[in-house]
Design an enzyme around this catalytic site. Structure first.
Site, short mmCIF file in Angstrom:
data_model
loop_
_atom_site.label_atom_id
_atom_site.label_comp_id
_atom_site.label_asym_id
_atom_site.label_seq_id
_atom_site.Cartn_x
_atom_site.Cartn_y
_atom_site.Cartn_z
N ASN A 42 15.34 -1.33 -18.56
CA ASN A 42 14.48 -2.52 -18.52
C ASN A 42 13.67 -2.51 -17.23
O ASN A 42 14.15 -2.08 -16.17
CB ASN A 42 15.26 -3.81 -18.72
CG ASN A 42 16.40 -4.02 -17.75
OD1 ASN A 42 16.99 -3.08 -17.25
ND2 ASN A 42 16.73 -5.27 -17.49
N GLU A 44 11.39 -5.15 -15.13
CA GLU A 44 10.96 -6.56 -15.02
C GLU A 44 9.72 -6.69 -14.15
O GLU A 44 9.25 -5.74 -13.54
CB GLU A 44 12.13 -7.40 -14.49
CG GLU A 44 13.31 -7.37 -15.45
CD GLU A 44 14.44 -8.32 -15.08
OE1 GLU A 44 14.45 -8.84 -13.95
OE2 GLU A 44 15.30 -8.53 -15.94
N CYS A 53 11.99 -4.32 -22.20
CA CYS A 53 13.40 -4.00 -22.43
C CYS A 53 13.64 -2.49 -22.40
O CYS A 53 12.73 -1.69 -22.64
CB CYS A 53 13.85 -4.52 -23.79
SG CYS A 53 13.92 -6.30 -23.94
N GLU A 55 15.25 -0.67 -24.52
CA GLU A 55 15.07 -0.04 -25.83
C GLU A 55 13.61 0.33 -26.06
O GLU A 55 13.27 1.43 -26.51
CB GLU A 55 15.51 -0.98 -26.95
CG GLU A 55 16.98 -1.36 -26.91
CD GLU A 55 17.25 -2.62 -26.11
OE1 GLU A 55 16.66 -2.78 -25.02
OE2 GLU A 55 18.07 -3.43 -26.57
N CYS A 92 17.16 -7.36 -28.41
CA CYS A 92 16.44 -8.62 -28.66
C CYS A 92 15.59 -8.49 -29.94
O CYS A 92 15.39 -7.38 -30.47
CB CYS A 92 15.56 -8.97 -27.47
SG CYS A 92 14.00 -8.06 -27.39
N CYS A 95 12.60 -6.02 -29.79
CA CYS A 95 13.00 -4.61 -29.90
C CYS A 95 13.41 -4.26 -31.33
O CYS A 95 13.12 -3.17 -31.83
CB CYS A 95 14.14 -4.30 -28.93
SG CYS A 95 13.60 -4.31 -27.20
N1 THU Z 1 17.10 -6.68 -21.99
C1 THU Z 1 17.02 -5.39 -22.41
O1 THU Z 1 16.46 -4.52 -21.72
N2 THU Z 1 17.56 -5.08 -23.62
C2 THU Z 1 18.32 -5.93 -24.36
O2 THU Z 1 18.84 -5.54 -25.39
C3 THU Z 1 18.49 -7.33 -23.94
C4 THU Z 1 17.71 -7.75 -22.75
C5 THU Z 1 16.58 -7.01 -20.65
C6 THU Z 1 15.38 -7.88 -20.59
C7 THU Z 1 15.51 -8.47 -19.20
O3 THU Z 1 15.00 -7.56 -18.24
C8 THU Z 1 17.01 -8.57 -18.99
O4 THU Z 1 17.58 -7.68 -19.91
C9 THU Z 1 17.59 -9.97 -19.19
O5 THU Z 1 17.20 -10.50 -20.40
#
Ligand code: THU
Length: 137
Positions: A42, A44, A53, A55, A92, A95
């Protein structure tokens, strides 16, 4: 590829996670039908919205290098770096929709891992029942 190997790659990819805001670090590894693997984490952003994310990072890396057919993805997410992750981080909705674009719902396997040996397994169909895809257009 063995599921445990793909899970290991997802766990390793967590170390690149850029998550200074949520502190929730996620790694993913997706296997293509030709056997190659793309990893992602991920990423941010201070404006929050542009965050990506793990994925989707992995899937977009693969697609941007010509891969469009996938067999399985492993995902590992949690708050503690370098430790066993505390829970199962299922993908999520965004994704899941991106997976719908490139993966066969009944065959594509989603491994959600806490450790190399502790993971849950789903098909995309299970996580996205009645999902919308190109076939619906
Ligand atoms: N996130 C992912 O990368 N994948 C997931 O399956 C769930 C959430 C990330 C998004 C954000 O950077 C952090 O996790 C918190 O939501």
């Amino acid at each position: 590829m063995k599921k445990e190997e793909l899970v290991k790659k997802a766990l390793e990819s967590r170390k690149y996670s850029y998550a200074p805001y949520s502190k929730f670090r996620v790694g993913a590894a997706i296997e293509c039908k030709d056997g190659t693997v793309y990893t992602g984490c991920n990423v941010e952003n201070a404006a929050y919205g542009p965050s990506n994310c793990a994925e989707r990072t992995a899937i977009f890396k693969a697609v941007s290098e010509g891969k469009r057919s996938f067999t399985q993805i492993a995902i590992a997410g949690g708050y503690e770096e370098g430790m066993e992750v505390s829970g199962y981080a299922t993908p999520c909705g965004v994704c899941r929709q991106v997976m719908m674009e490139f993966c066969e719902p009944e065959n594509f396997v989603i491994l959600v891992a806490k450790s190399e040996t502790d993971y849950k397994e789903f098909t995309l169909k299970e996580l996205m029942p009645e999902g919308f895809g190109a076939a619906n257009l």
